[in-house]
Write a protein that holds these residues in place. Structure first.
Motif, PDB file in Angstrom:
ATOM      1  N   VAL A   1      -1.015  29.099  17.584  1.00 36.92           N
ATOM      2  CA  VAL A   1      -1.754  29.658  18.718  1.00 36.92           C
ATOM      3  C   VAL A   1      -0.983  30.773  19.423  1.00 36.92           C
ATOM      4  CG1 VAL A   1      -3.179  27.627  19.176  1.00 36.92           C
ATOM      5  CG2 VAL A   1      -0.887  27.786  20.177  1.00 36.92           C
ATOM      6  N   ALA A   2       0.327  30.882  19.163  1.00 36.35           N
ATOM      7  CA  ALA A   2       1.112  31.962  19.770  1.00 36.35           C
ATOM      8  C   ALA A   2       1.019  33.245  18.953  1.00 36.35           C
ATOM      9  CB  ALA A   2       2.575  31.537  19.908  1.00 36.35           C
ATOM     10  N   GLY A   3       0.503  33.139  17.712  1.00 32.39           N
ATOM     11  CA  GLY A   3       0.348  34.324  16.885  1.00 32.39           C
ATOM     12  C   GLY A   3       1.060  34.199  15.559  1.00 32.39           C
ATOM     13  N   LYS A   4       1.332  35.351  14.939  1.00 34.27           N
ATOM     14  CA  LYS A   4       1.954  35.399  13.617  1.00 34.27           C
ATOM     15  C   LYS A   4       3.358  34.809  13.644  1.00 34.27           C
ATOM     16  CE  LYS A   4       3.956  38.817  10.440  1.00 34.27           C
ATOM     17  NZ  LYS A   4       4.101  40.266  10.170  1.00 34.27           N
ATOM     18  N   ARG A   5       3.629  33.937  12.650  1.00 36.23           N
ATOM     19  CA  ARG A   5       4.972  33.373  12.499  1.00 36.23           C
ATOM     20  C   ARG A   5       5.689  33.927  11.280  1.00 36.23           C
ATOM     21  NH1 ARG A   5       4.600  26.927  13.055  1.00 36.23           N
ATOM     22  NH2 ARG A   5       6.525  27.221  11.882  1.00 36.23           N
ATOM     23  N   GLN A   6       4.941  34.145  10.197  1.00 29.77           N
ATOM     24  CA  GLN A   6       5.577  34.555   8.957  1.00 29.77           C
ATOM     25  C   GLN A   6       4.532  35.129   8.019  1.00 29.77           C
ATOM     26  OE1 GLN A   6       7.417  31.242   6.980  1.00 29.77           O
ATOM     27  NE2 GLN A   6       8.313  32.456   5.328  1.00 29.77           N
TER      28      GLN A   6
END
Length: 459
Positions: A152-157
């Motif tokens: 939910v915070a956005g792109k991780r990888q």
């Protein structure tokens, strides 16, 4: 090895369309069903449900309907992750299925659609919009597969996997991603299950049941029909039913040099320890149409039951021993099969018939007919209602008598995905508290004549 070439595991886990129902995008306004339900009683759905509506997921809560075109649900049904185009990029957010509330939208660079969610419900694997499968369950040819890991915070990888891959499930600890690798990459006709190490981005083989690495050249390659996938209640194991694979050789056959000749089997994927093992099903499983097969797991996770309605057979698998304990006869049926189980009974549906099978004796004890072809079965959290998906509607029934307790119109419905905001009571005697002692005794010894269960549809 996955939820199926015809039914990918990610859709193990779909737009409300039709007169009187708003087609909602994401978390837009929710409207009441209108003229499409005029001939049905104005009833409230007792439990929130996730349903399949073409290529979208639908959330039904009471009289409310919500459609989410590009979405994937968590294993417990508590949330749905959704995407929609936002210029050249993608909006990504999470929806609480119990309330309909949505998280703040975040922007992911590029165009993406969600494929699978981690067991904990916090992390999602997404692929580009064009990375999809055709009617036969095969992806288009490609040499590189981009995969985005997000929350939910956005792109991780972001991963760039060399080859033709489809994400299936996360490992239990979230450090790996199980994928289907389709071969050959540019013109796929078979696939194998592999695991991608998210730290390195490199795909590799699974382990054997003995937790030893699979030797080079001994990885199983699937060519048949992946019919259905079922996740264990503790979310540690994914079971996938495969049919129509004569001459298929398991890893153990490839290692030992045995020829192998399994027409149907249950591929067992341990998400925590990263090993796989196949449980072969006896003749005649796998020799009739794939859509006539269905599988369900008991709430305690100890028994996996497979039904083949076309041949009239049912098999019980011990998930601890990974062996077929027993088989029994069922009345034969036609059409797509569906199944769901509680602690005491297996419910199987095919065509317009729903059948109850007592698990203690593995014998049919009741059956009843519904007026439309069945498209799915789901039990309520307290096991007091059996939900039956039908053409354009969902009905709910008493699980012992089959009596219809209510029905609501759901235009565009093609299947039942499961419960939303699911909670289950501990396994135990079912239905006893709902009937008098006289009724209970009478129903337990009643003839099952006229009772039939619908198989689970999916092809």
């Amino acid at each position: 090895m996955t939820t199926t070439p015809t039914i990918p595991r990610r859709t193990v886990l779909a737009v409300l369309a039709g007169t009187g129902v708003a087609a909602l995008t994401g978390c837009g306004p929710v409207r009441r069903a209108g003229s499409a339900a005029e001939r049905l009683p104005d009833l409230l759905l007792p439990d929130p449900l996730l349903v399949e509506l073409g290529a979208a997921l639908g959330v039904l809560r009471g009289a409310d309907r919500q459609t989410i075109p590009h979405a994937v649900a968590t294993a417990d049904g508590l949330a749905v992750y959704a995407t929609e185009p936002e210029g050249a990029d993608t909006a990504f957010w999470r929806i609480d299925t119990a309330t309909g509330r949505a998280s703040a939208r975040v922007t992911l660079p590029g165009r993406w659609v969600p494929q699978t969610v981690s067991a904990g419900g916090t992390t999602v694997a997404l692929t580009p919009e064009g990375v999809s499968v055709d009617a036969a369950g095969r992806p288009g040819g490609r040499e590189v597969t981009p995969v985005l890991i997000a929350d939910v915070a956005g792109k991780r990888q972001r991963l760039e996997l060399r080859g033709n891959f489809v994400p299936e499930a996360f490992t239990g600890d979230g450090t790996g991603l199980f994928v289907l690798e389709w071969l050959p990459a540019r013109a796929p006709d078979r696939y194998r299950v592999r695991v991608v190490d998210l730290a390195t981005g490199a795909p590799g083989p699974l382990s054997t049941r003995a937790k030893a690495p699979v030797p080079p050249g001994a990885e199983e390659e699937m060519r048949g029909d992946g019919r259905q996938a079922v996740l264990a209640p503790d979310r540690s194991t994914l079971y996938t039913l495969y049919t129509h694979q004569p001459g298929h050789r398991h890893t153990r056959d490839l290692v030992s040099g045995r020829p192998g000749n399994a027409h149907a089997f249950v591929h067992t994927l341990n998400l925590t320890e990263r090993w796989a093992y196949c449980v072969d099903l006896p003749h005649p499983f796998g020799e009739t149409p794939a859509r006539g097969h269905a599988m369900a797991i008991t709430p305690d996770g100890r028994r996996l039951v497979v039904a083949d309605v076309a041949s009239g057979r049912v098999a019980e698998i011990s998930t601890e021993e990974l062996t077929v304990r027993r088989t029994a006869a069922l009345p034969e049926g036609t059409g797509a099969a569906y199944a769901v189980a509680d602690g005491d009974r297996l419910f199987v549906a095919a065509g317009t018939t729903v059948r109850a099978v007592e698990l203690a004796g593995l014998r049919p004890v009741a059956a009843w007919a519904v007026r439309d072809a069945v498209t799915g079965l789901v039990l309520s959290p307290d096991d007091a209602r059996l939900y039956v998906g039908r053409l354009g509607a969902v009905s709910w029934h008493h699980p012992v008598t089959g009596a219809e307790l209510g029905r609501v119109a759901v235009p565009g419905l093609v299947g039942l995905h499961g419960l939303a905001a699911r909670t289950r009571r501990p396994p135990g005697p079912l239905y006893r508290s709902q009937l008098s002692a006289h009724e209970w005794a009478g129903l337990r010894i009643a003839s099952p004549a006229g009772c039939e269960v619908r198989p689970r549809a999916g092809d």
